[in-house]
Design a protein around this motif. Sequence first.
Motif, short mmCIF file in Angstrom:
data_model
loop_
_atom_site.label_atom_id
_atom_site.label_comp_id
_atom_site.label_asym_id
_atom_site.label_seq_id
_atom_site.Cartn_x
_atom_site.Cartn_y
_atom_site.Cartn_z
N ARG A 53 0.84 -1.20 0.00
CA ARG A 53 0.00 0.00 0.00
C ARG A 53 0.88 1.25 0.00
NH1 ARG A 53 -3.41 2.90 4.24
NH2 ARG A 53 -5.30 3.56 3.13
N GLY A 55 -2.25 -0.84 -3.08
CA GLY A 55 -2.68 0.55 -2.96
C GLY A 55 -1.73 1.46 -3.72
N THR A 72 -12.61 -2.57 -5.20
CA THR A 72 -11.76 -1.43 -4.86
C THR A 72 -12.18 -0.90 -3.50
OG1 THR A 72 -13.24 0.20 -5.89
CG2 THR A 72 -11.48 -0.70 -7.27
N CYS A 129 -7.10 1.48 -3.17
CA CYS A 129 -6.67 0.08 -3.11
C CYS A 129 -7.55 -0.77 -4.01
CB CYS A 129 -6.76 -0.45 -1.67
SG CYS A 129 -5.47 0.16 -0.58
#
Length: 322
Positions: A167, A196, A272, A315
């Motif tokens: 991420r 992400g 998402t 993400c």
Amino acid sequence: MTDPLALLRCPECRGELSDPGTCRDGGHSFPVRNGLVDYLAEESRPAAAAEVTDFYRKFPFPGYAPSDDADALLERSRRSAFLVQLDEAIPTGATVLDAGCGTGQISAFLSLAAAGRTVVGVDACDASLACATEFRDRVGIDNLHLCRGDLFRLPLAEEAFDVVISRGVVHHTPDPDGATRSVAARVKPGGVFVIGFYENVARVPHRTRRVLGKLRGEPFRVLDPVLRRRDFTEEKKRIWIADQYRHPLERMLPLPDVVKVVEAEGFSWIRTVPPAVESGSMFDATPRPGPLGLLGRRLGWALSGLNDPDAGLVCVVFRKAA
């Protein structure tokens, strides 16, 4: 819990390790620095990647307060709907990789939230890892294992992790698609990949703030939802400004392109985030949008940008074919 040695591989020859610092097959050895095995080959890294590491040496992000303990980290993390839903979705006995873990706050949270998990955090920045290690050792998190390594030559076995999280990382590399493929390769068949990244349409409001701030000579605090926060110290805001307004390497990635890259590696769409999960698990599959649906989602992210504390970081969750 899984033996962490079983998850490691020599980044030079991909052979098994007889101990964390020694390659059993190829005879390669790796130094221990500041209590962590260092698998990073500094001399072979692109100049742009080394510049990013130097940046995070000056601005480890996010940082820890001196008073932070296990309860403080858990309480702070549970204010994030994303982290709460991620924790709820990951089984308590899972093996988890946080690729590009930085100062290790997500890794530490997931470790503290379930002592039966085996969590591995890897990052290229020694200063960020020093923060992660100090907190882990001070709090006593036995199921969190940290090492220094490069996303493009990870010292980890392929198809070894139930859940892989990366991420806010691949967009700070010279080759985001290559970094994505390397990280995705560590997911077990049937496992989950959470990536992400700065989405190029979602990032438009923040890019506008950056342009205005550059013309002014400093950011317009009233336009930035993080800089408007009264509960943030000036030190936290200083680090935010460095990370969001002065980072030396940043790529903004179109959602359709990221989906295409990951699906080509044998993954299928789950969802998402945002939008937030309203019911069920973050890892429950949802219908994959078509081109217009993806565009609508991206425009929606851009429209919410004035109050988006993640500044266009989104993400996507995928599952690898079993």
